[in-house]
Motif scaffolding. Structure first.
Motif, PDB file in Angstrom:
ATOM      1  N   ARG A 143      73.907  56.836  10.583  1.00 39.98           N
ATOM      2  CA  ARG A 143      73.771  57.214   9.169  1.00 39.98           C
ATOM      3  C   ARG A 143      73.365  55.996   8.338  1.00 39.98           C
ATOM      4  O   ARG A 143      72.496  56.084   7.468  1.00 39.98           O
ATOM      5  CB  ARG A 143      75.090  57.799   8.640  1.00 39.98           C
ATOM      6  N   ARG A 151      69.734  55.098   8.858  1.00 42.52           N
ATOM      7  CA  ARG A 151      68.860  55.984   8.084  1.00 42.52           C
ATOM      8  C   ARG A 151      68.863  55.594   6.604  1.00 42.52           C
ATOM      9  O   ARG A 151      67.820  55.566   5.946  1.00 42.52           O
ATOM     10  CB  ARG A 151      69.333  57.429   8.252  1.00 42.52           C
ATOM     11  N   ASN A 152      70.050  55.252   6.088  1.00 40.83           N
ATOM     12  CA  ASN A 152      70.152  54.871   4.677  1.00 40.83           C
ATOM     13  C   ASN A 152      69.400  53.576   4.385  1.00 40.83           C
ATOM     14  O   ASN A 152      68.721  53.453   3.358  1.00 40.83           O
ATOM     15  CB  ASN A 152      71.623  54.714   4.284  1.00 40.83           C
ATOM     16  N   HIS A 195      65.672  54.213   4.356  1.00 45.07           N
ATOM     17  CA  HIS A 195      65.274  54.876   3.110  1.00 45.07           C
ATOM     18  C   HIS A 195      65.264  53.874   1.956  1.00 45.07           C
ATOM     19  O   HIS A 195      64.331  53.853   1.139  1.00 45.07           O
ATOM     20  CB  HIS A 195      66.243  56.021   2.812  1.00 45.07           C
ATOM     21  N   SER A 209      72.249  53.795  -3.516  1.00 43.09           N
ATOM     22  CA  SER A 209      71.080  53.991  -2.659  1.00 43.09           C
ATOM     23  C   SER A 209      71.288  53.367  -1.283  1.00 43.09           C
ATOM     24  O   SER A 209      70.906  53.954  -0.261  1.00 43.09           O
ATOM     25  CB  SER A 209      69.841  53.397  -3.330  1.00 43.09           C
ATOM     26  N   GLY A 233      73.167  55.590   0.866  1.00 41.31           N
ATOM     27  CA  GLY A 233      72.585  56.910   1.087  1.00 41.31           C
ATOM     28  C   GLY A 233      72.990  57.937   0.055  1.00 41.31           C
ATOM     29  O   GLY A 233      72.821  59.137   0.266  1.00 41.31           O
ATOM     30  N   TYR A 234      73.526  57.474  -1.086  1.00 39.90           N
ATOM     31  CA  TYR A 234      73.915  58.383  -2.158  1.00 39.90           C
ATOM     32  C   TYR A 234      72.798  58.436  -3.204  1.00 39.90           C
ATOM     33  O   TYR A 234      71.949  57.546  -3.276  1.00 39.90           O
ATOM     34  CB  TYR A 234      75.200  57.918  -2.849  1.00 39.90           C
ATOM     35  N   HIS A 254      70.617  62.325   1.689  1.00 33.72           N
ATOM     36  CA  HIS A 254      69.575  62.269   2.720  1.00 33.72           C
ATOM     37  C   HIS A 254      69.991  62.978   4.004  1.00 33.72           C
ATOM     38  O   HIS A 254      69.383  62.781   5.050  1.00 33.72           O
ATOM     39  CB  HIS A 254      69.217  60.811   3.016  1.00 33.72           C
TER      40      HIS A 254
END
Length: 365
Positions: A44, A47-48, A51, A148, A151-152, A258
């Protein structure tokens, strides 16, 4: 530069250092042991970070590598893999277990590579390189950047431009809070017998900020502002006055922004701020009755989304009526339960700026 990051349980404690090194980083290698939950958390975070990197145009390469925590040979092979070429490498152990930190750290030090440590409470980065220890403060993030990286996503908030014109009037209302409370209660109860003419100072202020028109509620939705938003605005200004740079009111955050799943986890924060890369939130309750224990449990859980350094303050202002069966919203046992986590409660009959400031100082400590 290749940042080799040994992940710990609290990912948020790595953010300040990563953000500070953002322009130097070319690759990030996330080291994780052979544990399913840790691997899910690492993927996770990978991925964050991807991004976030894309959003800022940083073009980081982010990968994961698995090792067996109890096998020194596995850790040594991992070390050789991440140092296989001439790219500069920095080893960063973020809130990780001591054993792999010590073993990997010794390998890197033997080859005169750089080691990094980050004190998230003090917002200080420590770097060991060529036998020297240097320190520096981490770059300051704003709320959006902090979110960010985890992942928020900030879905919505009330822009200061929408209520700054009323700042002076709102502050004056709460400088005369007991009188304001009396008028507020009468208006919300639609009282016809209340002596409004004895409260001309309060009525003028409410007319000035468009809550009232000709001493009557201008619009039905103004009840919402009278019930609680005026208090949130006042608390917002007090947080700004305390020196917090980035403060948001009515901030809604999607904690699964996300995620590939269709369901999302969205929470709203009355007042949210960041100080030295640590998140603080203030829940404003201008009501007589609420379940104090439920609020403590709720905010103890929610604040964990921002990491161990985050703190929450519940502010409950209400007139205590000395009647049989009338109970406190927050018993001593509830206050003690709050102190077990990163939650504090400030409750009073009227808002005392000096007491509120003491709680803000705790949030900074």
């Amino acid at each position: 530069m290749r940042l080799v990051l040994l992940l710990g349980e609290d990912i948020a404690q790595s953010l300040g250092a990563i953000y500070t090194l953002r322009d130097e980083i070319r690759e990030i290698v996330l080291l994780i042991d052979n544990n399913k939950e840790e691997q899910r958390r690492a993927f996770r975070f990978k991925r964050n970070l991807q991004h976030f990197s894309k959003k800022l145009g940083l073009n980081w390469s982010v990968d994961t590598e698995t090792f067996y925590e109890t096998a020194i040979e596995s850790i040594h092979n991992l070390y050789k893999k991440v140092t296989k070429d001439s790219m500069k490498v920095i080893f960063f152990s973020s809130d990780a277990n001591a054993a792999p930190t010590i073993i990997l750290g010794s390998f890197f030090l033997q080859n005169r590579a750089a080691l990094l440590s980050y004190d998230a409470y003090d917002n200080t980065i420590f770097k060991i390189e060529n036998g020297r220890v240097t320190t520096k403060s981490a770059d300051e993030m704003d709320i959006e950047t902090y979110c960010s990286m985890l992942g928020y996503e900030i879905v919505e908030y009330i822009d200061e431009k929408e209520f700054i014109k009323d700042k002076e009037s709102v502050c004056k209302l709460f400088e005369n809070e007991e009188r304001f409370q009396n008028v507020r209660r009468a208006l919300l109860n639609n009282s016809k017998d209340f002596p409004y003419n004895h409260y001309n100072d309060i009525m003028k202020l409410l007319n000035r900020i468009d809550i009232l028109e000709n001493n009557k509620l201008k619009y039905e939705h103004n009840k919402r502002r009278l019930q609680g938003q005026l208090f949130e605005e006042y608390v917002y200004w007090k947080c700004k006055e305390a020196g917090f740079e980035d403060v948001k009111m009515g901030c809604k955050i999607d904690f699964l922004a996300h995620s590939k799943e269709q369901s999302h986890v969205i929470n709203e924060f009355d007042v949210l701020f960041i100080e030295n890369n640590r998140i603080g939130t203030v829940e404003c309750k201008y009501v007589h009755r609420l379940d104090g224990l439920s609020f403590v449990y709720k905010y103890d859980a929610i604040v964990d989304y921002f990491g161990r350094t985050a703190r929450a303050l519940i502010v409950n202002i209400y007139q205590r009526e000395k009647r049989k069966g009338q109970e406190e919203n927050f018993y001593n046992s509830v206050l003690k339960r709050a102190r077990l986590g990163n939650v504090r409660v400030y409750t009073d009959k009227v808002f005392d700026p000096s007491q509120f400031k003491k709680h803000l100082n705790w949030m900074k400590s």
